[in-house]
Design a protein around this motif. Structure first.
Motif, PDB file in Angstrom:
ATOM      1  N   ALA A 177      18.030  88.288 -51.367  1.00  0.00           N
ATOM      2  CA  ALA A 177      17.428  87.007 -51.724  1.00  0.00           C
ATOM      3  C   ALA A 177      17.820  86.682 -53.162  1.00  0.00           C
ATOM      4  O   ALA A 177      18.057  87.580 -53.981  1.00  0.00           O
ATOM      5  CB  ALA A 177      15.914  87.058 -51.579  1.00  0.00           C
ATOM      6  N   LEU A 178      17.905  85.414 -53.480  1.00  0.00           N
ATOM      7  CA  LEU A 178      18.303  84.957 -54.811  1.00  0.00           C
ATOM      8  C   LEU A 178      17.158  84.226 -55.485  1.00  0.00           C
ATOM      9  O   LEU A 178      16.410  83.481 -54.845  1.00  0.00           O
ATOM     10  CB  LEU A 178      19.510  84.020 -54.716  1.00  0.00           C
ATOM     11  N   ASP A 179      17.018  84.446 -56.788  1.00  0.00           N
ATOM     12  CA  ASP A 179      16.020  83.725 -57.575  1.00  0.00           C
ATOM     13  C   ASP A 179      16.503  82.303 -57.811  1.00  0.00           C
ATOM     14  O   ASP A 179      17.679  82.072 -58.123  1.00  0.00           O
ATOM     15  CB  ASP A 179      15.797  84.443 -58.907  1.00  0.00           C
ATOM     16  N   VAL A 180      15.603  81.336 -57.672  1.00  0.00           N
ATOM     17  CA  VAL A 180      16.003  79.932 -57.821  1.00  0.00           C
ATOM     18  C   VAL A 180      16.449  79.614 -59.238  1.00  0.00           C
ATOM     19  O   VAL A 180      17.097  78.582 -59.466  1.00  0.00           O
ATOM     20  CB  VAL A 180      14.858  78.977 -57.418  1.00  0.00           C
ATOM     21  N   ASP A 181      16.127  80.479 -60.210  1.00  0.00           N
ATOM     22  CA  ASP A 181      16.522  80.222 -61.597  1.00  0.00           C
ATOM     23  C   ASP A 181      17.875  80.824 -61.944  1.00  0.00           C
ATOM     24  O   ASP A 181      18.320  80.741 -63.094  1.00  0.00           O
ATOM     25  CB  ASP A 181      15.448  80.760 -62.562  1.00  0.00           C
ATOM     26  N   LEU A 182      18.540  81.451 -60.948  1.00  0.00           N
ATOM     27  CA  LEU A 182      19.897  81.959 -61.180  1.00  0.00           C
ATOM     28  C   LEU A 182      20.864  80.800 -61.377  1.00  0.00           C
ATOM     29  O   LEU A 182      20.742  79.766 -60.707  1.00  0.00           O
ATOM     30  CB  LEU A 182      20.370  82.790 -59.997  1.00  0.00           C
ATOM     31  N   PRO A 183      21.850  80.937 -62.259  1.00  0.00           N
ATOM     32  CA  PRO A 183      22.895  79.912 -62.352  1.00  0.00           C
ATOM     33  C   PRO A 183      23.686  79.845 -61.050  1.00  0.00           C
ATOM     34  O   PRO A 183      23.895  80.859 -60.384  1.00  0.00           O
ATOM     35  CB  PRO A 183      23.776  80.401 -63.507  1.00  0.00           C
ATOM     36  N   VAL A 184      24.118  78.659 -60.701  1.00  0.00           N
ATOM     37  CA  VAL A 184      24.875  78.465 -59.471  1.00  0.00           C
ATOM     38  C   VAL A 184      26.122  79.343 -59.465  1.00  0.00           C
ATOM     39  O   VAL A 184      26.480  79.940 -58.441  1.00  0.00           O
ATOM     40  CB  VAL A 184      25.265  76.978 -59.312  1.00  0.00           C
ATOM     41  N   LYS A 185      26.801  79.428 -60.617  1.00  0.00           N
ATOM     42  CA  LYS A 185      28.024  80.226 -60.709  1.00  0.00           C
ATOM     43  C   LYS A 185      27.765  81.683 -60.336  1.00  0.00           C
ATOM     44  O   LYS A 185      28.534  82.297 -59.584  1.00  0.00           O
ATOM     45  CB  LYS A 185      28.582  80.140 -62.125  1.00  0.00           C
ATOM     46  N   GLN A 186      26.666  82.246 -60.848  1.00  0.00           N
ATOM     47  CA  GLN A 186      26.347  83.642 -60.553  1.00  0.00           C
ATOM     48  C   GLN A 186      26.013  83.824 -59.072  1.00  0.00           C
ATOM     49  O   GLN A 186      26.420  84.809 -58.455  1.00  0.00           O
ATOM     50  CB  GLN A 186      25.179  84.102 -61.428  1.00  0.00           C
ATOM     51  N   ALA A 187      25.285  82.869 -58.509  1.00  0.00           N
ATOM     52  CA  ALA A 187      24.947  82.941 -57.083  1.00  0.00           C
ATOM     53  C   ALA A 187      26.200  82.891 -56.225  1.00  0.00           C
ATOM     54  O   ALA A 187      26.326  83.600 -55.222  1.00  0.00           O
ATOM     55  CB  ALA A 187      24.004  81.797 -56.718  1.00  0.00           C
ATOM     56  N   PHE A 188      27.148  82.043 -56.627  1.00  0.00           N
ATOM     57  CA  PHE A 188      28.424  81.912 -55.927  1.00  0.00           C
ATOM     58  C   PHE A 188      29.116  83.278 -55.849  1.00  0.00           C
ATOM     59  O   PHE A 188      29.587  83.713 -54.796  1.00  0.00           O
ATOM     60  CB  PHE A 188      29.279  80.909 -56.694  1.00  0.00           C
ATOM     61  N   HIS A 189      29.166  83.982 -56.974  1.00  0.00           N
ATOM     62  CA  HIS A 189      29.830  85.281 -57.030  1.00  0.00           C
ATOM     63  C   HIS A 189      29.067  86.341 -56.234  1.00  0.00           C
ATOM     64  O   HIS A 189      29.677  87.212 -55.603  1.00  0.00           O
ATOM     65  CB  HIS A 189      30.000  85.730 -58.485  1.00  0.00           C
ATOM     66  N   ILE A 190      27.756  86.284 -56.239  1.00  0.00           N
ATOM     67  CA  ILE A 190      26.956  87.267 -55.489  1.00  0.00           C
ATOM     68  C   ILE A 190      27.231  87.153 -53.992  1.00  0.00           C
ATOM     69  O   ILE A 190      27.428  88.159 -53.305  1.00  0.00           O
ATOM     70  CB  ILE A 190      25.454  87.079 -55.785  1.00  0.00           C
ATOM     71  N   LEU A 191      27.263  85.942 -53.482  1.00  0.00           N
ATOM     72  CA  LEU A 191      27.536  85.762 -52.056  1.00  0.00           C
ATOM     73  C   LEU A 191      28.914  86.313 -51.696  1.00  0.00           C
ATOM     74  O   LEU A 191      29.087  86.959 -50.651  1.00  0.00           O
ATOM     75  CB  LEU A 191      27.454  84.282 -51.669  1.00  0.00           C
ATOM     76  N   HIS A 192      29.895  86.052 -52.560  1.00  0.00           N
ATOM     77  CA  HIS A 192      31.246  86.555 -52.289  1.00  0.00           C
ATOM     78  C   HIS A 192      31.283  88.080 -52.339  1.00  0.00           C
ATOM     79  O   HIS A 192      31.845  88.732 -51.446  1.00  0.00           O
ATOM     80  CB  HIS A 192      32.231  85.978 -53.298  1.00  0.00           C
ATOM     81  N   GLU A 193      30.684  88.676 -53.356  1.00  0.00           N
ATOM     82  CA  GLU A 193      30.733  90.130 -53.530  1.00  0.00           C
ATOM     83  C   GLU A 193      29.971  90.858 -52.420  1.00  0.00           C
ATOM     84  O   GLU A 193      30.359  91.958 -52.015  1.00  0.00           O
ATOM     85  CB  GLU A 193      30.164  90.506 -54.900  1.00  0.00           C
TER      86      GLU A 193
END
Length: 489
Positions: A177-193
């Motif tokens: 699960a992702l925190d809504v306060d994460l930057p979009v860029k970081q979330a993008f990389h997490i999904l890929h990794e």
């Protein structure tokens, strides 16, 4: 294939009909023998990408023909095709005619219950004119009866209603699960990794799950980055939070829909005690790929626990496992997919389409692919060559591969081709490479139970229906197609 060697009728003026014979039941060495070969045995070749399917093409004159297969040294006939008795035992039969009144004397063929095919004819006129001895049109496949369909749908719906969502939970695993306060860029990389295409969103301040971030969000972000008038810049991705993007997305949707204000959407989720039918309907009616299974130990729904991400694939796996040894109780499972109203087909293959089958060439732009994924409301696009033969598939989830090495920061959507975009994946695009497991295929003659079993495998969301041999795309069947058919919606 041996079309020239098997053109045994060479009389002047005799019209030969190219006829494909297919043995779809496996084996190591398969041969065909028939009245058109003088009962000598001719090799059949495995279909590329479908090693259990063997085929050959023979040019036959009009008339009545008999044939059998030799599978690993054993004489066999296809029980799902017309057959009869001869001095060689049980043989399959076929009648080719070019005129409606051409009906030679022949034994009445026995047409067994159940579907299937080992022969397709590469001649559209043939399908219009072939008759059997009772002067009815020859149907390559049996069609589904209303009674069989009703019985099958009732039994599957009953099973799904009696089994709960907690049965989908694996013995071990993780849910991200992702925190809504994460930057979009970081979330993008997490999904890929992490190799995932979506993740639930957690609002720490309010102590609850508030939504999901999916590959579709990143497709919309990439399109915004590509628009000159966009308010979202590449630099803003470093500080732009998920919650801020969701608000911007809601505003954009309200402008597109012509509404003055946006209406917040509630998180679509299910509980562990919801039955499988309820979970499947939630997924189908909302058009999402997964539904979070959330358990709240208290009545006020505080301290929610994320247990699992339920998908149609997991539900289908339960159905296949339950009915594996009693498939005869579901008559519809034995029918080939071309005989039932399921999937999206190219014209003249599977009947009338509610919407056309979308395909693209590898030279098409990435922008065209993203637009088609959004506007066409599809989750994947078959990539084909000039002969409409399948090369690869571009899916929504492929957008996350652009996070690798920050590729998204230096590509132009209009100038980047699909071929180039597919190179960015971990399993890069290879022309005509069917070892690539992303190209999950089936034949129109495959029975429904076989298609369902393939779709229940992890990571398989759709099957591209291809023609044996040429690999020309004939249609596509997704998980949602299967469930809409099984549930009668």
């Amino acid at each position: 294939m041996y079309p020239s060697d098997m053109d045994f009728a060479r009389e002047s003026g005799t019209m030969l009909i190219p006829t494909r014979f297919v043995w779809p039941y496996g084996g190591r060495n398969v041969l065909i023998s028939g009245s058109f070969t003088g009962w000598t045995q001719w090799p059949m070749t495995p279909v590329e990408g479908c090693p259990t399917v063997f085929q050959t093409i023979c040019s036959l004159p009009p008339g009545y023909h008999q044939y059998k297969f030799v599978v690993d040294g054993e004489w066999r006939h296809d029980e799902h095709k017309p057959f009869g008795s001869s001095n060689l035992g049980t043989v399959n039969t076929i009648l080719l005619a070019t005129e409606a009144n051409y009906i030679p004397a022949m034994p009445t063929p026995q047409i067994p219950p159940g579907p299937g095919s080992n022969m397709d004819v590469d001649n559209e006129a043939f399908h219009r004119v072939v008759r059997v001895s009772d002067s009815t049109l020859y149907e390559p496949f049996s069609r589904i009866s209303e009674a069989d369909l009703e019985i099958s749908q009732h039994r599957i719906a009953s099973f799904m209603s009696m089994h709960m969502a907690y049965e989908l939970l694996p013995e071990s695993g993780k849910v991200i699960a992702l925190d809504v306060d994460l930057p979009v860029k970081q979330a993008f990389h997490i999904l890929h990794e992490q190799g995932i295409s979506m993740a639930p969103l957690w609002d720490f301040l309010n102590g609850k799950f508030v939504g999901v971030l999916s590959a579709l969000d990143f497709i919309l972000i990439m399109r915004e980055l590509g628009n000159h008038g966009s308010n979202l810049t590449e630099e803003e991705l470093d500080t732009h939070t998920i919650s801020a993007w969701k608000e911007a997305k809601s505003y954009l949707n309200s402008q597109i829909n012509g509404q003055g204000s946006s209406v917040p959407r509630c998180l679509l989720h299910a509980g562990p005690n919801n039955n499988l039918k309820e979970v499947a309907l939630k997924i189908l009616q909302s058009g999402v790929s997964t539904v979070p299974i959330i358990h709240s130990p208290s009545e006020d729904a505080s301290n929610p626990q994320l247990l699992h991400l339920a998908s149609l694939s997991g539900i289908l796996k339960c159905i296949c496992r339950y009915f594996r040894h009693s498939s005869s109780s579901l008559p519809v499972l034995q029918l080939p997919i071309c005989a039932i109203p399921v999937g999206t087909w190219v014209p003249k293959i599977g009947g009338t389409n509610q919407r056309p089958l979308a395909t693209l060439r590898p030279t098409a732009s990435l922008s065209a692919a993203l637009n088609l994924l959004i506007q066409g409301q599809v989750s994947s696009i078959p990539i084909v060559d000039d002969n409409n033969s399948l090369l690869d598939v571009y899916s929504r989830s492929d957008i996350t591969s652009l996070a690798k090495d920050k590729i998204y920061t230096h590509i132009n959507l209009e100038e980047t081709t699909i071929h180039q975009a597919l190179q960015y994946r971990e399993d890069p695009f290879t022309t005509y490479d069917y070892g690539n497991q992303r190209c999950h295929m089936c034949l129109r003659s495959d029975p429904l139970h076989k298609v369902m079993d393939r779709l229940s495998k992890p990571g398989v969301r759709r099957l591209v229906i291809v023609e044996a041999g040429s690999k020309r795309v004939e249609g596509i069947i997704s998980l949602s197609d299967i469930f809409r058919f099984l549930l009668g919606i």
